[in-house]
Design a protein around this motif. Structure first.
Motif, PDB file in Angstrom:
ATOM      1  N   HIS A 250      -0.231  14.297   3.797  1.00 23.18           N
ATOM      2  CA  HIS A 250      -1.083  13.208   4.268  1.00 23.18           C
ATOM      3  C   HIS A 250      -0.491  12.628   5.546  1.00 23.18           C
ATOM      4  CE1 HIS A 250      -3.113   9.233   4.095  1.00 23.18           C
ATOM      5  NE2 HIS A 250      -4.060   9.923   3.503  1.00 23.18           N
TER       6      HIS A 250
ATOM      7  N   THR B 203       4.234  15.789  -1.850  1.00 24.84           N
ATOM      8  CA  THR B 203       3.207  15.335  -2.789  1.00 24.84           C
ATOM      9  C   THR B 203       3.064  16.462  -3.798  1.00 24.84           C
ATOM     10  OG1 THR B 203       2.143  14.341  -0.872  1.00 24.84           O
ATOM     11  CG2 THR B 203       0.853  14.408  -2.873  1.00 24.84           C
TER      12      THR B 203
ATOM     13  N   TYR C 213     -14.621   2.865  -1.545  1.00 20.52           N
ATOM     14  CA  TYR C 213     -13.413   3.273  -0.832  1.00 20.52           C
ATOM     15  C   TYR C 213     -13.524   2.855   0.630  1.00 20.52           C
ATOM     16  CZ  TYR C 213      -9.160   5.908  -0.055  1.00 20.52           C
ATOM     17  OH  TYR C 213      -7.862   6.247   0.244  1.00 20.52           O
TER      18      TYR C 213
ATOM     19  N   ALA D 169       0.637   9.675  -4.533  1.00 20.35           N
ATOM     20  CA  ALA D 169      -0.814   9.497  -4.450  1.00 20.35           C
ATOM     21  C   ALA D 169      -1.554  10.428  -5.411  1.00 20.35           C
ATOM     22  CB  ALA D 169      -1.286   9.718  -3.017  1.00 20.35           C
TER      23      ALA D 169
ATOM     24  N   CYS E 218      -2.718   2.641   6.539  1.00 25.36           N
ATOM     25  CA  CYS E 218      -3.906   3.382   6.110  1.00 25.36           C
ATOM     26  C   CYS E 218      -4.735   2.388   5.314  1.00 25.36           C
ATOM     27  CB  CYS E 218      -3.445   4.596   5.295  1.00 25.36           C
ATOM     28  SG  CYS E 218      -4.742   5.634   4.634  1.00 25.36           S
TER      29      CYS E 218
ATOM     30  N   THR F 135      -0.019   9.728   6.632  1.00 23.84           N
ATOM     31  CA  THR F 135       0.908   8.598   6.531  1.00 23.84           C
ATOM     32  C   THR F 135       2.349   9.077   6.402  1.00 23.84           C
ATOM     33  OG1 THR F 135       0.420   8.533   4.177  1.00 23.84           O
ATOM     34  CG2 THR F 135      -0.705   6.914   5.554  1.00 23.84           C
ATOM     35  N   ASN F 136       2.577  10.256   5.826  1.00 29.07           N
ATOM     36  CA  ASN F 136       3.962  10.726   5.611  1.00 29.07           C
ATOM     37  C   ASN F 136       4.718  10.848   6.926  1.00 29.07           C
ATOM     38  OD1 ASN F 136       3.758  12.858   2.593  1.00 29.07           O
ATOM     39  ND2 ASN F 136       3.062  10.788   2.968  1.00 29.07           N
TER      40      ASN F 136
ATOM     41  N   HIS G 226      -3.526   1.505  -6.567  1.00 26.82           N
ATOM     42  CA  HIS G 226      -4.967   1.477  -6.297  1.00 26.82           C
ATOM     43  C   HIS G 226      -5.594   2.846  -6.500  1.00 26.82           C
ATOM     44  CE1 HIS G 226      -2.514   1.910  -2.748  1.00 26.82           C
ATOM     45  NE2 HIS G 226      -3.487   2.388  -2.021  1.00 26.82           N
ATOM     46  N   LYS G 227      -4.831   3.786  -6.963  1.00 25.75           N
ATOM     47  CA  LYS G 227      -5.409   5.065  -7.361  1.00 25.75           C
ATOM     48  C   LYS G 227      -5.138   5.250  -8.845  1.00 25.75           C
ATOM     49  CE  LYS G 227      -5.035   6.924  -2.759  1.00 25.75           C
ATOM     50  NZ  LYS G 227      -4.445   7.859  -1.825  1.00 25.75           N
TER      51      LYS G 227
ATOM     52  N   ALA H 151       0.875  -1.183   0.000  1.00 28.61           N
ATOM     53  CA  ALA H 151       0.000   0.000   0.000  1.00 28.61           C
ATOM     54  C   ALA H 151       0.902   1.218   0.000  1.00 28.61           C
ATOM     55  CB  ALA H 151      -0.924   0.025   1.213  1.00 28.61           C
ATOM     56  N   GLY H 152       0.274   2.385  -0.129  1.00 29.98           N
ATOM     57  CA  GLY H 152       1.043   3.617  -0.185  1.00 29.98           C
ATOM     58  C   GLY H 152       1.916   3.809   1.048  1.00 29.98           C
ATOM     59  N   ALA H 153       1.316   3.605   2.223  1.00 34.07           N
ATOM     60  CA  ALA H 153       2.075   3.848   3.453  1.00 34.07           C
ATOM     61  C   ALA H 153       3.290   2.921   3.533  1.00 34.07           C
ATOM     62  CB  ALA H 153       1.177   3.646   4.666  1.00 34.07           C
TER      63      ALA H 153
ATOM     64  N   ASN I  55       0.524   4.965  -5.798  1.00 31.32           N
ATOM     65  CA  ASN I  55      -0.552   4.088  -5.359  1.00 31.32           C
ATOM     66  C   ASN I  55      -1.217   3.504  -6.598  1.00 31.32           C
ATOM     67  OD1 ASN I  55      -0.160   4.329  -2.656  1.00 31.32           O
ATOM     68  ND2 ASN I  55      -1.792   5.805  -2.307  1.00 31.32           N
TER      69      ASN I  55
ATOM     70  N   THR J 292      -1.571  18.000  -1.522  1.00 32.54           N
ATOM     71  CA  THR J 292      -2.912  17.622  -1.073  1.00 32.54           C
ATOM     72  C   THR J 292      -3.865  18.811  -1.120  1.00 32.54           C
ATOM     73  OG1 THR J 292      -2.332  18.090   1.198  1.00 32.54           O
ATOM     74  CG2 THR J 292      -1.985  15.843   0.459  1.00 32.54           C
TER      75      THR J 292
ATOM     76  N   ASP K   1       5.553  11.421  -2.765  1.00 34.49           N
ATOM     77  CA  ASP K   1       4.343  10.665  -2.461  1.00 34.49           C
ATOM     78  C   ASP K   1       3.467  10.744  -3.699  1.00 34.49           C
ATOM     79  OD1 ASP K   1       1.742   9.942  -1.822  1.00 34.49           O
ATOM     80  OD2 ASP K   1       1.786  10.855   0.167  1.00 34.49           O
TER      81      ASP K   1
HETATM   82  C1  LIG Z   1      -1.643  11.896  -0.413  1.00 34.31           C
HETATM   83  C2  LIG Z   1      -1.662  10.500   0.111  1.00 34.31           C
HETATM   84  N1  LIG Z   1      -0.525   9.950   0.563  1.00 34.31           N
HETATM   85  C3  LIG Z   1      -0.485   8.691   1.036  1.00 34.31           C
HETATM   86  C4  LIG Z   1      -1.610   7.910   1.102  1.00 34.31           C
HETATM   87  C5  LIG Z   1      -1.495   6.552   1.728  1.00 34.31           C
HETATM   88  O1  LIG Z   1      -1.701   5.489   0.860  1.00 34.31           O
HETATM   89  P1  LIG Z   1      -2.265   4.123   1.378  1.00 34.31           P
HETATM   90  O2  LIG Z   1      -3.622   4.367   1.901  1.00 34.31           O
HETATM   91  O3  LIG Z   1      -2.267   3.248   0.177  1.00 34.31           O
HETATM   92  O4  LIG Z   1      -1.368   3.596   2.431  1.00 34.31           O
HETATM   93  C6  LIG Z   1      -2.832   8.437   0.623  1.00 34.31           C
HETATM   94  C7  LIG Z   1      -4.092   7.680   0.607  1.00 34.31           C
HETATM   95  O5  LIG Z   1      -4.603   7.064   1.432  1.00 34.31           O
HETATM   96  C8  LIG Z   1      -2.855   9.764   0.130  1.00 34.31           C
HETATM   97  O6  LIG Z   1      -3.994  10.296  -0.305  1.00 34.31           O
END
Ligand SMILES: Cc1ncc(COP(=O)(O)O)c(C=O)c1O
Lengths: 490, 471
Positions: free
Chosen positions: A166, A210, B105, A241, B346, A168-169, A265-266, A132-134, A263, A214, A239
């Motif tokens: 985001h 990013t 989602y 995303a 996430c 997660t960063n 998945h995006k 996943a992204g994180a 990602n 965002t 990032d």
């Molecule tokens: C800008 C941004 N960075 C990171 C993430 C994290 O990705 P993930 O949910 O796949 O871990 C997301 C989405 O959730 C995001 O929108």
């Protein structure tokens, strides 16, 4: 209300054809280690279960049923062809530890996807083993750490993260052992380069960025920003995303980024599945190649595509997955990439941007305030309802919930935290003008309602299976699991 | 249309815009060309060379290519090692891939996501019931990442030995090698040490005395107790849990969830139970699929819920007093707590969780119990059949769940290659992982899907490879 599956059926009922008819004794196992009481699970027929979960599915909004302009999430059409390929019986039966000759076809698809992603990101090499992204972020910043360490640069323990980033960063940076320092954003939406310059120093490991951010705007001074960070000895993490905004038109590698994740998945249209699974592609600049997480695919001139062996990655940051990552997601992304090809991939960014700017202009004409009115929208944009909150006492949450009544999934609300009462709106390139116009109509109706009947808004949603839920109660009473005997609360 | 994607021609792929739509929308924005939308981007960054990309293909052609690439003759599987070939009811993935589940989602907008939320609540309930603990999260990436998160969580809990004790985690020597590697990748950056406690090569399990001793030497704050261990052997989890507790450490159970249909759940180990249980949900409805997507699960005692990583769904009421479901305790998570979150996770494994939930509902306790029992019986039969061949031995006599070790009289690597040539994946060569078992050691597994005839086929093929007549 749909009862829980545990409340359906009767004791002793079961889907008999789904389990072996045999019931061999476990007489060779030590009795003290055997389960004494059967777990309290469902006791239902096959039809009970099929009907239950089909009915539950109907209580969801989804891309396949509704416009889903959820900012930062890129809810574009998920091609069914991707699913068809990932559910091919030969693929489903493939054991991850099967001999590589059984895996060659799959590995060939992965190599192809990696190469296509390297081209569109401008990175030297892309690997596909993050789930996943994180996890991609964690891997990416761990690579930055390994790079500095390999150079004896142990002091570089601080990761810079813009305040709009985001969540997660910063969380990923901390997991990778960094201190996090926030960099402010200027009122125009760009990173405050002066503040950045002040923060940079011999302790700087890098920056996570990013772009478009965002906030939905492109970092205009990105080239200068990259130069500043590099001159200070730091590296730049992208990032990805938000890559959808610029896919096929601008490459993070050309902006100066050293390492990134996308990602899939995006941007590459694999389904979000109600919360995953995702998959991240991790891309690196030449000098970071030795640190990539393993195993990754090696295009062996003698053997053909194979998994990397320890000797292929002696300085790797390590392994991230039990096996090799979310294979089924990667195959879906491969299908998407091959369907689109060069011309298709090139058009994603421009049309995603067209749709976002069209919506932004139309909403502004209705009287909605754009958070960054002087800026061109990327693939998404921010509306702020701070004026409406004052004038009518309605919130971004109210508007989001009311949109559900109009048959639209709500945009992202209250993210980024910088902008008060915000809606982050991302239409994606796969939506038609009619759909966008219908959304504008809904937003117009909601706007009228603010003045005429704000209670109606504050009470929304009215048409969904449940009305607004009591989050405070959810956190206080904490009912997290059903338990037999009716006492439900964990 | 030129190929920079910036002329309003007929748009390709899934973009629905006609040239007329594009022109009208550009006019509404007040620009002439698509390229004008990129006016804020430094021009030197625009228009990269994408000539290395292939042309797009139609669906028919891509699917044909997928078929060609993925087609192969399917071998008979006696290989497990963390990914197991169980029957998945047809209904599971038919329903899971309904668009309403597949293309939704994360359920942040609860009122528009009651389907997904109730599924997750049911999943949490099922994992809690199977593990005998009270609280489950909504999933983590896979078994290995769940173990890494469990270790971080256990260290956050503190406990008797907390404070003075250095951050160390004790893991069984017989831990899946990939899980050990993932642990290292995740724990290393935070300066957490991973130390193994010993196993007894005469039994294939970990004696409690070895754990006690390792604990007194390391004063580790968390201990991982596997059931079964990497070699499929059933551990005396009561003794190991008691030893860990006596040493003041938190107990993390690493379990096969299908095994819990027949084995004592972690919540009851040594009476008091483990603190945390985690593992790989793949045996509950997730196809092998080249290694993923699978789903990690993590359950714990109620008192630790605020330390849990990942998402949680709670049951609550709406404004009209109707029951509904929503994400809860989000203040633990990255989108609220940012750098201080319990984890960076996430996106997790939502769709896989949906499949696990439907699978577990369809099988129920009785179906899961029979599945595990038949897999166990098949593996016993396999062991008996293979050790009937001269020179093939079992190093231990059990007990095991549905995977165990055989020793071939020749290096397993060569034997497995011979079996593969005969259409059989005969197991995992253990020599690279546990050289002390000798070059012939092989981890074999027979699930409920392997018939007695399949087992005869394996035996005959093995006899053929070894050049020995079946006895
Ligand atoms: C800008 C941004 N960075 C990171 C993430 C994290 O990705 P993930 O949910 O796949 O871990 C997301 C989405 O959730 C995001 O929108």
């Amino acid at each position: 209300m749909i009862p829980l599956v545990f409340e359906l059926g009767r004791p002793g009922r079961r889907a008999r054809l789904q389990a072996p008819a045999e019931d061999p004794a476990l007489d060779d196992l030590p009795p003290a280690l055997l389960r004494r009481e059967a777990p309290a699970l469902a006791e239902v027929s096959e039809l009970d279960a099929v009907r239950h979960y089909t009915r539950l599915s109907q209580r969801n909004y989804a891309i396949d049923t509704h416009f889903y302009p959820l900012g930062s999430c890129t809810m574009k059409y998920n091609p069914r062809a991707s699913n068809r390929a990932a559910l091919l019986p030969e693929f489903l039966a493939l054991h991850p530890l099967a001999p590589e000759e059984d895996l060659r076809g799959y590995l060939t698809c992965l190599l192809e996807l990696e190469e296509m992603l390297a081209v569109v990101t401008g990175m030297r090499r892309v690997v596909l083993n993050c789930m996943a992204g994180a996890q991609g972020e964690f891997a990416g910043v761990s690579i930055i750490r390994a790079y500095h360490r390999a150079r004896g640069d142990e002091e570089r323990r601080e990761m810079l993260v813009p305040d709009a980033a985001h969540g997660t960063n910063p969380a990923s940076a901390v997991m990778a052992g960094f201190r996090v320092r926030e960099i402010p954003t200027r009122p125009d939406g760009d990173v405050d380069l002066e503040a950045l310059a002040r923060a940079l120093g011999p302790h700087t490991a890098g920056i996570m960025l990013t772009n478009p951010s965002t906030l939905g705007v492109f970092e205009r001074r990105i080239v200068e920003l990259a130069r500043l960070v590099h001159e200070a000895g730091g590296l730049l993490y992208y990032d990805g995303a938000n890559l959808n905004a610029i896919l096929g038109q601008v490459r993070p590698g050309d902006m100066g980024f050293d390492v990134l994740h996308l990602n899939l998945h995006k941007t590459f249209s694999t389904p979000h599945g109600g919360g995953g699974p995702g998959a991240a592609a991790l891309g690196v600049h030449e000098r970071l190649l030795p640190f990539l997480p393993h195993p990754f695919v090696v295009d062996d001139p003698k053997e053909g595509p194979r998994w990397s062996r320890p000797e292929d990655a002696p300085r790797s940051i390590g392994r991230l997955a039990s096996f090799h990552g979310n294979a089924g997601v990667l195959l879906r992304a491969w299908v998407y990439a091959r369907l689109l090809g060069r011309e298709g991939l090139r058009s994603v960014g421009p049309y995603a941007t067209l749709n976002a700017n069209y919506l932004a202009v139309r909403l502004r004409a209705l009287g909605y305030e754009l958070a960054y009115p002087t800026r061109r929208a990327g693939h998404e944009f921010l509306v702020t309802l701070r004026r409406e909150a004052k004038t009518y006492g309605v919130t971004a949450m109210d508007v989001a919930k009311r949109l559900l009544d109009h048959g639209v999934h709500a945009p992202t609300t209250y993210f980024p935290l910088l902008v008060p009462e915000c809606l982050l709106i991302e239409p994606t390139e796969t939506e038609s003008q009619e759909t966008l116009d219908a959304f504008v109509e809904a937003m117009a109706a909601i706007r009228r309602e603010m003045a005429e009947d704000p209670e109606r808004l504050r009470g929304a949603p009215w048409t969904t299976p449940v009305r607004r839920l009591d989050d405070v109660r959810a956190a206080r009473v904490l009912d997290l699991a059903w338990r037999s005997g009716g006492a439900s609360s964990a | 249309m030129t190929d920079d994607g910036l002329e309003p021609g007929a748009a390709p792929a899934f973009v629905p815009h006609t040239a007329e739509d594009t022109r009208a929308m550009l006019a509404a924005i007040g620009v002439e060309k698509l390229a004008d939308l990129y006016s804020e981007i430094p021009p030197e960054l625009l228009g990269p060379d994408l000539s290395a990309l292939p042309e797009g293909l139609g669906e028919m052609d891509v699917l044909r290519l997928a078929h060609e690439r993925l087609h192969r003759s399917e071998p008979l599987l006696f290989l497990g090692a963390g990914a197991y070939d169980h029957h998945v009811p047809a209904a599971v993935w038919e329903i899971t891939t309904r668009g309403e589940f597949y293309t939704a989602y994360t359920p942040y907008q609860a009122e528009a996501s009651q389907g997904t939320l109730q599924v997750i609540y049911e999943f949490q309930s099922m994992m809690a019931a199977l593990t005998g603990l009270e609280v489950s999260n909504a999933s983590l990436y896979d078994g290995a990442s769940a173990l890494a998160e469990a270790a971080l969580m256990a260290l956050r809990l503190g406990g008797a030995a907390a404070g003075a004790a250095p951050a160390r985690v004790l893991v069984p020597a017989l831990l899946h090698p990939s899980y050990r590697e993932v642990l290292r990748t995740v724990l290393d950056p935070q300066g957490i040490e991973i130390v193994s406690y010993p196993w007894d090569p005469a039994r294939g399990t970990h004696p409690a005395a070895g754990l006690e001793e390792a604990l007194s030497v390391t004063s580790a704050r968390a201990v991982v107790v596997p059931q079964p261990n990497f070699l499929g052997q059933i551990e005396d989890v009561h003794a190991l849990t008691a030893a860990a507790r006596a040493g003041g450490a938190r107990v993390i159970a690493l379990v096969n969830p299908l095994g819990l249909a027949v084995l004592e759940p972690p919540g009851h180990w040594a009476g008091e139970g483990a603190d945390i249980a985690c593992g790989e949900a793949q045996p509950l409805g997730l196809p092998l699929s080249a290694g993923g997507p699978y789903a990690g699960f993590l359950t714990c005692r109620r008192e630790f819920v605020r330390h849990l990583p990942g998402r949680l769904v709670g049951r609550t009421l709406d404004r009209d007093g109707r029951v509904g479901y929503t994400l809860t305790l989000q203040a633990r998570e990255q989108h609220i707590r940012r750098a201080k979150a319990t984890s960076n996770v996430c996106t997790n494994q939502g769709l896989a969780v949906t499949a696990v939930t439907i699978h577990t509902a369809l099988l129920g306790a009785e179906g899961l119990r029979r599945t595990a029992a038949v897999a166990h019986a098949r593996t016993r039969a396999l062991l008996e059949a293979l050790t009937g061949i001269a020179g093939v031995e079992a190093p231990w006599t059990g007990p095991f769940l549905y995977e165990t070790v055989v020793r071939f009289p020749r290096p397993a690597r060569a034997v497995l290659a011979g079996l593969h040539a005969r259409g059989i994946l005969g197991g995992l060569d253990l020599a690279p992982h546990l050289p002390e078992l000798g070059p012939g050691a092989c981890l074999v597994c027979a699930t409920e899907r392997r018939t007695p005839e399949d087992i005869v086929r394996y035996r005959d093929a093995l006899a053929d490879v070894l050049g020995a007549p079946p006895s």
